[in-house]
Design a protein around this motif. Structure first.
Motif, PDB file in Angstrom:
ATOM      1  N   CYS A  41      25.556 -23.051  26.127  1.00 33.66           N
ATOM      2  CA  CYS A  41      25.853 -21.697  25.646  1.00 33.66           C
ATOM      3  C   CYS A  41      24.575 -20.930  25.351  1.00 33.66           C
ATOM      4  O   CYS A  41      24.430 -19.758  25.723  1.00 33.66           O
ATOM      5  CB  CYS A  41      26.718 -21.755  24.391  1.00 33.66           C
ATOM      6  N   GLN A  42      23.625 -21.604  24.686  1.00 36.37           N
ATOM      7  CA  GLN A  42      22.378 -20.929  24.320  1.00 36.37           C
ATOM      8  C   GLN A  42      21.579 -20.546  25.554  1.00 36.37           C
ATOM      9  O   GLN A  42      21.047 -19.429  25.647  1.00 36.37           O
ATOM     10  CB  GLN A  42      21.536 -21.827  23.405  1.00 36.37           C
ATOM     11  N   VAL A  43      21.477 -21.465  26.491  1.00 37.54           N
ATOM     12  CA  VAL A  43      20.713 -21.178  27.713  1.00 37.54           C
ATOM     13  C   VAL A  43      21.345 -20.015  28.477  1.00 37.54           C
ATOM     14  O   VAL A  43      20.644 -19.095  28.939  1.00 37.54           O
ATOM     15  CB  VAL A  43      20.620 -22.438  28.602  1.00 37.54           C
ATOM     16  N   ALA A  44      22.664 -20.042  28.610  1.00 37.40           N
ATOM     17  CA  ALA A  44      23.350 -18.963  29.332  1.00 37.40           C
ATOM     18  C   ALA A  44      23.169 -17.627  28.615  1.00 37.40           C
ATOM     19  O   ALA A  44      22.892 -16.596  29.249  1.00 37.40           O
ATOM     20  CB  ALA A  44      24.837 -19.297  29.467  1.00 37.40           C
ATOM     21  N   PHE A  45      23.304 -17.639  27.288  1.00 33.39           N
ATOM     22  CA  PHE A  45      23.192 -16.392  26.520  1.00 33.39           C
ATOM     23  C   PHE A  45      21.767 -15.849  26.568  1.00 33.39           C
ATOM     24  O   PHE A  45      21.553 -14.648  26.781  1.00 33.39           O
ATOM     25  CB  PHE A  45      23.628 -16.647  25.079  1.00 33.39           C
ATOM     26  N   VAL A  46      20.788 -16.724  26.374  1.00 35.97           N
ATOM     27  CA  VAL A  46      19.385 -16.292  26.403  1.00 35.97           C
ATOM     28  C   VAL A  46      19.014 -15.779  27.788  1.00 35.97           C
ATOM     29  O   VAL A  46      18.287 -14.772  27.926  1.00 35.97           O
ATOM     30  CB  VAL A  46      18.467 -17.454  25.966  1.00 35.97           C
ATOM     31  N   TRP A  47      19.489 -16.432  28.808  1.00 30.67           N
ATOM     32  CA  TRP A  47      19.230 -15.978  30.179  1.00 30.67           C
ATOM     33  C   TRP A  47      19.832 -14.591  30.396  1.00 30.67           C
ATOM     34  O   TRP A  47      19.201 -13.694  30.983  1.00 30.67           O
ATOM     35  CB  TRP A  47      19.813 -16.988  31.156  1.00 30.67           C
ATOM     36  N   ALA A  48      21.052 -14.397  29.908  1.00 23.09           N
ATOM     37  CA  ALA A  48      21.733 -13.110  30.083  1.00 23.09           C
ATOM     38  C   ALA A  48      20.986 -11.982  29.375  1.00 23.09           C
ATOM     39  O   ALA A  48      20.746 -10.917  29.958  1.00 23.09           O
ATOM     40  CB  ALA A  48      23.169 -13.208  29.565  1.00 23.09           C
ATOM     41  N   ILE A  49      20.604 -12.196  28.115  1.00 24.78           N
ATOM     42  CA  ILE A  49      19.926 -11.115  27.388  1.00 24.78           C
ATOM     43  C   ILE A  49      18.515 -10.890  27.925  1.00 24.78           C
ATOM     44  O   ILE A  49      17.964  -9.791  27.776  1.00 24.78           O
ATOM     45  CB  ILE A  49      19.890 -11.399  25.875  1.00 24.78           C
ATOM     46  N   SER A  50      17.930 -11.911  28.565  1.00 27.89           N
ATOM     47  CA  SER A  50      16.621 -11.717  29.199  1.00 27.89           C
ATOM     48  C   SER A  50      16.739 -10.842  30.438  1.00 27.89           C
ATOM     49  O   SER A  50      15.780 -10.149  30.802  1.00 27.89           O
ATOM     50  CB  SER A  50      16.010 -13.071  29.567  1.00 27.89           C
ATOM     51  N   LEU A  51      17.890 -10.879  31.083  1.00 31.42           N
ATOM     52  CA  LEU A  51      18.132  -9.950  32.195  1.00 31.42           C
ATOM     53  C   LEU A  51      18.372  -8.546  31.672  1.00 31.42           C
ATOM     54  O   LEU A  51      17.892  -7.558  32.243  1.00 31.42           O
ATOM     55  CB  LEU A  51      19.337 -10.410  33.019  1.00 31.42           C
ATOM     56  N   LEU A  52      19.111  -8.443  30.568  1.00 32.79           N
ATOM     57  CA  LEU A  52      19.416  -7.132  29.996  1.00 32.79           C
ATOM     58  C   LEU A  52      18.159  -6.457  29.457  1.00 32.79           C
ATOM     59  O   LEU A  52      17.929  -5.262  29.680  1.00 32.79           O
ATOM     60  CB  LEU A  52      20.449  -7.285  28.883  1.00 32.79           C
ATOM     61  N   VAL A  53      17.347  -7.218  28.732  1.00 33.50           N
ATOM     62  CA  VAL A  53      16.090  -6.708  28.175  1.00 33.50           C
ATOM     63  C   VAL A  53      14.982  -7.700  28.532  1.00 33.50           C
ATOM     64  O   VAL A  53      14.744  -8.655  27.780  1.00 33.50           O
ATOM     65  CB  VAL A  53      16.174  -6.517  26.648  1.00 33.50           C
ATOM     66  N   PRO A  54      14.331  -7.526  29.679  1.00 29.71           N
ATOM     67  CA  PRO A  54      13.226  -8.435  30.042  1.00 29.71           C
ATOM     68  C   PRO A  54      12.024  -8.172  29.138  1.00 29.71           C
ATOM     69  O   PRO A  54      11.217  -7.276  29.401  1.00 29.71           O
ATOM     70  CB  PRO A  54      12.947  -8.077  31.505  1.00 29.71           C
ATOM     71  N   ALA A  55      11.908  -8.945  28.071  1.00 29.78           N
ATOM     72  CA  ALA A  55      10.959  -8.654  27.002  1.00 29.78           C
ATOM     73  C   ALA A  55       9.519  -8.573  27.498  1.00 29.78           C
ATOM     74  O   ALA A  55       8.765  -7.674  27.091  1.00 29.78           O
ATOM     75  CB  ALA A  55      11.082  -9.720  25.910  1.00 29.78           C
ATOM     76  N   GLU A  56       9.135  -9.482  28.373  1.00 29.71           N
ATOM     77  CA  GLU A  56       7.746  -9.486  28.840  1.00 29.71           C
ATOM     78  C   GLU A  56       7.434  -8.224  29.639  1.00 29.71           C
ATOM     79  O   GLU A  56       6.400  -7.581  29.424  1.00 29.71           O
ATOM     80  CB  GLU A  56       7.489 -10.727  29.697  1.00 29.71           C
ATOM     81  N   SER A  57       8.320  -7.850  30.527  1.00 28.62           N
ATOM     82  CA  SER A  57       8.100  -6.646  31.330  1.00 28.62           C
ATOM     83  C   SER A  57       8.108  -5.393  30.462  1.00 28.62           C
ATOM     84  O   SER A  57       7.270  -4.498  30.624  1.00 28.62           O
ATOM     85  CB  SER A  57       9.174  -6.536  32.415  1.00 28.62           C
ATOM     86  N   VAL A  58       9.061  -5.328  29.530  1.00 28.64           N
ATOM     87  CA  VAL A  58       9.133  -4.171  28.629  1.00 28.64           C
ATOM     88  C   VAL A  58       7.868  -4.074  27.784  1.00 28.64           C
ATOM     89  O   VAL A  58       7.329  -2.982  27.563  1.00 28.64           O
ATOM     90  CB  VAL A  58      10.388  -4.270  27.749  1.00 28.64           C
ATOM     91  N   SER A  59       7.364  -5.217  27.329  1.00 30.18           N
ATOM     92  CA  SER A  59       6.145  -5.215  26.525  1.00 30.18           C
ATOM     93  C   SER A  59       4.963  -4.666  27.315  1.00 30.18           C
ATOM     94  O   SER A  59       4.164  -3.868  26.801  1.00 30.18           O
ATOM     95  CB  SER A  59       5.849  -6.637  26.042  1.00 30.18           C
ATOM     96  N   LYS A  60       4.849  -5.060  28.568  1.00 27.53           N
ATOM     97  CA  LYS A  60       3.750  -4.564  29.402  1.00 27.53           C
ATOM     98  C   LYS A  60       3.875  -3.054  29.621  1.00 27.53           C
ATOM     99  O   LYS A  60       2.884  -2.322  29.567  1.00 27.53           O
ATOM    100  CB  LYS A  60       3.749  -5.297  30.742  1.00 27.53           C
TER     101      LYS A  60
END
Length: 890
Positions: free
Chosen positions: A82-101
């Motif tokens: 569940c955690q892996v699926a959820f974290v993967w999903a929110i990383s697609l919604l808000v790609p933190a590394e790309s947004v930070s750059k």
């Protein structure tokens, strides 16, 4: 008369409480015990049942530990999935590394760091910031005049010095619009160089500036659409190219003026583009060439929008009213204007509780002569119309011609006492990452006139078709997995009466939150319009514009706000869900910590916190009171002089930084003088000695003391191993339970729990350290474990992984008996000795002394060095007969 004569037999029992693994002799005994358990299955129950003993509480704890770990082991894979699926999903919604750059680059490009914003202290600074912000926006605008030049003005020349071809754009049209180019060229210079300037206009070349007084107003009339190039097809048919002398006369307020006789003046303004295209050579239907190629990963689509919220004017009160109504004195002729009547208000008093909502922000008095009728009505010019942005009344301007727009804003005092906040906004798109960023720089004006700037930057990522499917699938997996975990948790709570209800309830909450939120995120996300469509709609607010009047332009501005409101609500949706996701992840983080609590050695964090909870509460109660009191004192006494303590909130924030060691000496404390220096150092030393050194060390002492207690407690536990060994054993024992047909752990625990509850110990102090014989354990366990061979294999397995659970009791009925074992209970070993001794003594005493009754036991504990001797007296009584006293030999 008969008397009872006491007969006493003394049995000495030596009891050694050592771990079996601490000495070689004990290890040999455990080895012999294991061998006996394995080989003597029948005698284990019949004979050995009284030769060997089990610390039943330790076996009970071991079984409960395994059951708890097994429960976690069953649920943990589901939790991880569940955690892996959820974290993967929110990383697609808000790609933190790309947004930070992206954000880091935009902050540097637009100058949005805290230091840059803090440099804006006055309205003049704010005008300059708006100019710089627009220049930065124009550099990212791929369709701006920085990168395109009208084909008729474009020049491609050879640079002999550099030996390369060079592009230039000596465009009088861009110069008239106020855009910066690499070759600024006024229309008169361009026309004179080509010999096309009208003869009638040659005499007015020197007076081109005579009409400059109206250029500010005419520049504000331009919609700005002419500066926006497009590689696509034209949005409308090309109009006929002709001059509009009548409109020019109305605009300029001069009945004699025409495009032909004022070309030197008109063609250098945007009026020439709007009203004199034929004379000036600005006929529409332009083609553009690259003056410079756009080479940036981010781009902006539109000019900067600047808008402000305003508060209403109000009558002056208190001393402001006194100052407002002050009289004049003709004798003060050296202090004008105190020596004459003043037409107009002295002060501008405002009511910050009421927002301005008039149709126009400014009502400017026009001159009686020479004012264009297109701008002035009844001697008044109305400027900056009211618009609404997501329900908030705002007064807005598009910076289509930045130099002229900002110059006009300065001229009319666009920012004044009524200004509550000013916002500069633009929209940025990052190619490749499909990240759409809304930038809003908000400058709030406080009651003292300070300008506080903040940067509000929100990025939204449009998912590609493939990623949209992956995102949906991941959220469904997360929801289903959470529901499965929720079901398992409910089943455990229903079937296990000894489960940790606090842990179980939190796990139930955690699984429910994850399941429900995954579905909510999926449903609400599906309802969002792709940001690419929102940006395209916003772009077409400009591209589809027609007309040049004030009404058309104000309609465009309101259309822009309506379209941007949709972007605002979508980014608001994203921001709300980011906060919600953060809360969900924090709940899952606590759940993970609680899962680690299933093994004593992994539970050191939670156990330490539990141990220190009471001391922590009292510590923080004291700490926060002192911290708040010092913060208020610093703000009240020093806030007017030291910016680090300007308000109570800022003072508390500064104290927090001081705790982390960022600084102890405030930046502008050097500016203090006199007694204020002493006040500052009294505060600083009190804070340093009381909070920084004393209370923080108290905190560390509380944590360390609790940790030592937990560590000591774990060190004396005998039913667990290293966590890795216990995990491996969990897998191995799972196979053993099935292959050897052992009852389930829950069944064994229920039988042992029931037996313990039904047979309270003789001494309450021994409730946690009971010793059972194997025979007694055999009688308690369920029928499936009655087979001696099965019981022997069970005990042998647990003796290998948990040897301290077993006790070796060696009894001798001669003068001295020894009870030795692995931490054997004193009471149970001595009781066992009593039973064995009584079984031998009773027939012997009754045979030697007919009529003797007993025994009645008495106990005395004697310690000599490391040895503990338990002196036990067996008292027998018989009826005394005259002349029948015992002889010494008897």
């Amino acid at each position: 008369m008969a008397h009872l004569a006491p007969l006493q037999v003394v049995v000495a029992v030596r009891h050694t409480r050592d771990h079996v693994a601490d000495h070689d002799s004990d290890a040999e005994k455990i080895a012999r015990l294991r061998e006996d358990i394995l080989n003597k299955t029948q005698s284990l129950v019949e004979d050995g049942g009284n030769s060997y003993a089990i610390r039943i509480n330790q076996l009970q704890k071991r079984l409960r530990l395994e059951q708890k770990m097994m429960g976690v082991a069953v649920k943990f894979p589901c939790f991880i999935i569940c955690q892996v699926a959820f974290v993967w999903a929110i990383s697609l919604l808000v790609p933190a590394e790309s947004v930070s750059k992206v954000h880091r680059h935009l902050v540097g490009h637009f100058g949005l760091s805290k230091g840059d914003l803090d440099e804006v202290r006055t309205f003049e600074d704010l005008y300059q910031f708006a100019t710089d912000f627009e220049h930065a926006n124009e550099e990212l605008q791929a369709t701006s005049s920085k990168y395109w030049c009208e084909k008729k003005y474009f020049e491609l020349t050879w640079n002999d010095a550099l030996g390369v071809p060079q592009r230039s754009c000596p465009s009088p049209r861009l110069h008239a619009l106020g855009f910066d180019t690499d070759a600024p060229t006024p229309w008169t210079h361009w026309a004179a160089a080509r010999g096309i300037i009208p003869e009638s206009a040659k005499t007015s070349l020197g007076g081109a500036s005579s009409g400059s007084g109206s250029s500010g107003s005419s520049s504000r009339r331009l919609a700005g659409g002419g500066s926006t190039g497009s590689i696509g097809s034209a949005a409308a048919a090309v109009p006929e190219c002709k001059d509009d002398d009548l409109e020019l006369k109305a605009e300029e307020g001069k009945p004699w003026i025409t495009c032909n006789n004022s070309a030197a003046h008109t063609c250098e303004l945007d009026l020439g583009i709007l009203l004199c295209p034929k004379t000036c050579g600005y006929c529409p239907g332009f083609e553009y060439e690259h003056s410079k190629f756009f080479d940036k990963p981010q781009l902006t689509m539109l000019p900067v929008m600047v808008h402000q919220t305003r508060v209403q004017r109000a009558p002056c009160h208190h001393f402001a009213h006194t100052f407002e109504t002050q009289p004049h004195n003709v004798d003060l002729n050296i202090l004008p204007p105190l020596d004459g009547k003043r037409n107009g208000r002295v002060l501008t008093c405002i009511d910050r509780t009421k927002q301005e909502d008039q149709e126009w922000a400014f009502h400017l008095e026009c001159p009686k002569e020479g004012a264009p009728e297109a701008f002035c009505t009844d001697g008044v010019m109305h400027d900056t119309k009211l618009h609404y942005y997501h329900g908030t009344p705002v007064y807005a301007k598009f910076l289509t011609e930045p130099k002229k727009n900002i110059a006009a804003m300065r001229a009319i005092g666009w920012m004044d006492m009524q200004t509550e906040s000013v916002t500069l906004s633009t929209l940025v798109y990052t190619e490749g990452e499909e990240i759409f960023t809304s930038i809003s720089v908000v400058f709030a004006v406080d009651k003292a006139g300070n300008i506080i700037g903040r940067n509000e930057m929100v990025s939204y990522t449009d998912l590609t078709t493939y990623n949209r499917g992956v995102f949906t699938a991941l959220l469904i997996i997360s929801a289903i997995g959470s529901f499965v975990g929720l079901s398992m948790n409910l089943w455990q709570m229903w079937t296990d009466r000894h489960c940790d209800w606090g842990f179980a309830c939190y796990e139930l909450l955690s699984r429910a939150v994850m399941c429900v939120y995954s579905l909510v995120l999926q449903v609400t996300w599906q309802k969002q319009i792709p940001m690419a469509e929102e940006y395209d709609h916003l772009l077409h607010q400009i591209l589809d514009f027609h007309g040049h009047g004030h009404a058309e332009w104000e309609n465009l501005v309101q259309g822009y706000f309506d379209a941007k409101a949709l972007v605002y609500h979508e980014t608001r949706w994203l921001m709300m869900h980011r906060i919600a996701i953060y809360i969900v992840l924090y709940v899952q983080f606590l759940q993970l910590v609680m899962y680690f609590d299933s093994h004593p050695r992994m539970a050191m964090l939670t156990s330490t916190l539990k141990k220190s909870l009471d001391n922590m509460f009292h510590f923080f109660f004291l700490f926060l009171l002192i911290f708040a009191m010092l913060g208020f004192t610093a703000s009240w006494m020093l806030g007017g002089d030291v910016t680090a303590f300007a308000t109570v909130g800022i003072a508390l924030g500064s104290q927090t930084k001081m705790l982390f060691g960022e600084w102890i000496y405030a930046d502008n404390a050097d500016d203090l003088t006199g007694v204020m220096v002493a006040m500052y150092w009294i505060y600083a030393l009190t804070f340093m000695l009381l909070l920084l050194y004393t209370l923080l060390n108290f905190f560390l002492a509380i944590v360390v003391d609790a940790f030592v207690q937990v560590k000591t407690h774990i060190a004396v536990q005998t039913f667990e191993q290293n966590v890795c060994l216990d995990i491996f054993d969990l897998l191995r024992s799972g196979v053993q339970y099935r292959s050897r047909s052992w009852p389930a752990r829950s069944t064994l625990l229920k039988a042992i729990d029931d037996a313990i509850e039904n047979t309270p110990p003789p001494d309450p102090e021994d409730a946690e350290d009971r010793i059972w014989t194997v025979q007694k354990l055999h009688g308690v366990l369920p029928d499936a474990m009655k087979d001696p061979a099965r019981l022997a294999s069970f005990l042998h397995s647990y003796s290998l992984k948990c040897p301290h659970t077993f006790v070796c009791c060696e009894l001798a009925l001669s003068a001295e008996g020894a009870c030795q074992g692995a931490r054997a209970s004193q009471h149970d070993c001595i009781e066992l000795a009593f039973v064995q001794a009584g079984a031998v003594l009773k027939p012997l005493m009754r045979e030697a002394f007919p009529g003797a009754t007993g025994p009645e036991w008495s106990y005395e504990r004697i310690q000599c060095g490391d040895q503990v001797m338990h002196r036990v007296s067996a008292n027998f009584m018989r009826e005394k007969t005259k002349g029948a006293d015992l002889s010494p030999s008897e």
